[in-house]
Design a protein around this motif. Structure first.
Motif, PDB file in Angstrom:
ATOM      1  N   PHE A  10     -46.234 -28.808  31.517  1.00  0.00           N
ATOM      2  CA  PHE A  10     -45.708 -27.616  32.197  1.00  0.00           C
ATOM      3  C   PHE A  10     -44.555 -27.933  33.141  1.00  0.00           C
ATOM      4  O   PHE A  10     -43.715 -27.069  33.419  1.00  0.00           O
ATOM      5  N   THR A  11     -44.478 -29.165  33.620  1.00  0.00           N
ATOM      6  CA  THR A  11     -43.622 -29.525  34.752  1.00  0.00           C
ATOM      7  C   THR A  11     -42.223 -28.922  34.703  1.00  0.00           C
ATOM      8  O   THR A  11     -41.741 -28.348  35.679  1.00  0.00           O
ATOM      9  N   ASN A  12     -41.552 -29.057  33.570  1.00  0.00           N
ATOM     10  CA  ASN A  12     -40.157 -28.626  33.470  1.00  0.00           C
ATOM     11  C   ASN A  12     -39.979 -27.221  32.905  1.00  0.00           C
ATOM     12  O   ASN A  12     -38.843 -26.764  32.751  1.00  0.00           O
ATOM     13  N   LEU A  16     -36.494 -25.063  32.613  1.00  0.00           N
ATOM     14  CA  LEU A  16     -35.911 -24.881  31.270  1.00  0.00           C
ATOM     15  C   LEU A  16     -35.712 -23.402  30.946  1.00  0.00           C
ATOM     16  O   LEU A  16     -34.701 -23.023  30.356  1.00  0.00           O
ATOM     17  N   ILE A  17     -36.655 -22.568  31.354  1.00  0.00           N
ATOM     18  CA  ILE A  17     -36.497 -21.129  31.143  1.00  0.00           C
ATOM     19  C   ILE A  17     -35.305 -20.612  31.945  1.00  0.00           C
ATOM     20  O   ILE A  17     -34.490 -19.823  31.455  1.00  0.00           O
ATOM     21  N   ILE A 208     -31.672 -28.867  24.327  1.00  0.00           N
ATOM     22  CA  ILE A 208     -30.703 -27.790  24.043  1.00  0.00           C
ATOM     23  C   ILE A 208     -30.560 -26.806  25.195  1.00  0.00           C
ATOM     24  O   ILE A 208     -29.680 -25.950  25.153  1.00  0.00           O
ATOM     25  N   ALA A 209     -31.407 -26.937  26.223  1.00  0.00           N
ATOM     26  CA  ALA A 209     -31.253 -26.042  27.382  1.00  0.00           C
ATOM     27  C   ALA A 209     -30.783 -26.812  28.617  1.00  0.00           C
ATOM     28  O   ALA A 209     -30.810 -26.281  29.707  1.00  0.00           O
ATOM     29  N   ASP A 210     -30.354 -28.066  28.439  1.00  0.00           N
ATOM     30  CA  ASP A 210     -29.869 -28.853  29.579  1.00  0.00           C
ATOM     31  C   ASP A 210     -28.518 -28.330  30.050  1.00  0.00           C
ATOM     32  O   ASP A 210     -27.720 -27.873  29.259  1.00  0.00           O
TER      33      ASP A 210
END
Length: 210
Positions: A10-12, A16-17, A208-210
């Protein structure tokens, strides 16, 4: 373009969202290709993602290694699938093969029966199906209502840019009957190239969301 981001805890997820993840693939142990997460991780992640109107696809895989599972391992997968369904997962990500380079039809049919009402992604076990059987495998999965196939288009130690011809063969054969979801090695650096060459509406990756 729908960006499905693969996470192993869950951490990131909140970050990321916030950065543009449109869907979460939730798994543990990414170093082994992803396995089923714990109850706590699944429960918290699904609840949080739904509060942000983000769908969660949960991995159903009892271990790393190959995709040829014993009767006991398939039973574990069934129990995990039912459990994840009760927690409210939007979909499951799974795949079972036999030792001849084909789909383990009995295992898959029993899992798909339990997955009714959920989205189903057949994961990168697809890339371990014998190449001469892969187009036939697309047909088999279409006929049984699977929603998408996650594939690198070749061995994971190859660059996805080198597999675009093969991925386009899958997409052409699928003919909009099932979603071909390219993944493995897609990042912001090559995202535009991959999506323009393949003309896909969904992509999968960890970066891909960085």
């Amino acid at each position: 373009m729908l960006k499905e981001v693969c996470v192993e805890n869950f951490t990131n997820v909140p970050q990321l969202i916030a950065k543009g993840a449109d869907r979460i693939e939730l798994c543990d142990n990414l170093a082994a290709g992803g396995t089923t997460v714990s109850h706590g991780v699944a429960d918290v992640t699904i609840t949080y993602c739904h509060s942000k109107n983000i769908k969660v696809m949960s991995m159903v895989r009892p271990r790393g290694g190959n995709f040829v599972f014993s009767k006991e391992e398939v039973d574990m997968m069934k129990r995990d699938l039912v459990h994840l369904k009760t927690l409210g997962t939007d979909g499951v990500v799974l795949g079972c093969l036999n030792d001849t380079g084909w789909i383990d039809e009995d295992a898959m049919i029993s899992l798909l029966d339990l997955a009714k009402g959920l989205e189903v992604t057949f994961h990168m076990a697809f890339d371990h199906i014998s190449p001469q059987n892969q187009l036939k495998a697309i047909d088999w999965l279409v006929e049984r209502g699977v929603h998408r196939i996650l594939t690198h288009g070749g061995p994971l130690d190859t660059k996805i840019e080198d597999n675009l011809v093969r991925l386009n063969e899958y997409i052409e054969h699928a003919n909009d009957r099932i979603i071909i979801l390219p993944g493995g090695g897609i990042s912001n650096k090559n995202l535009e190239l991959v999506t323009s060459e393949l003309n896909v509406r969904e992509v999968h990756g960890t970066k891909i969301a960085d």
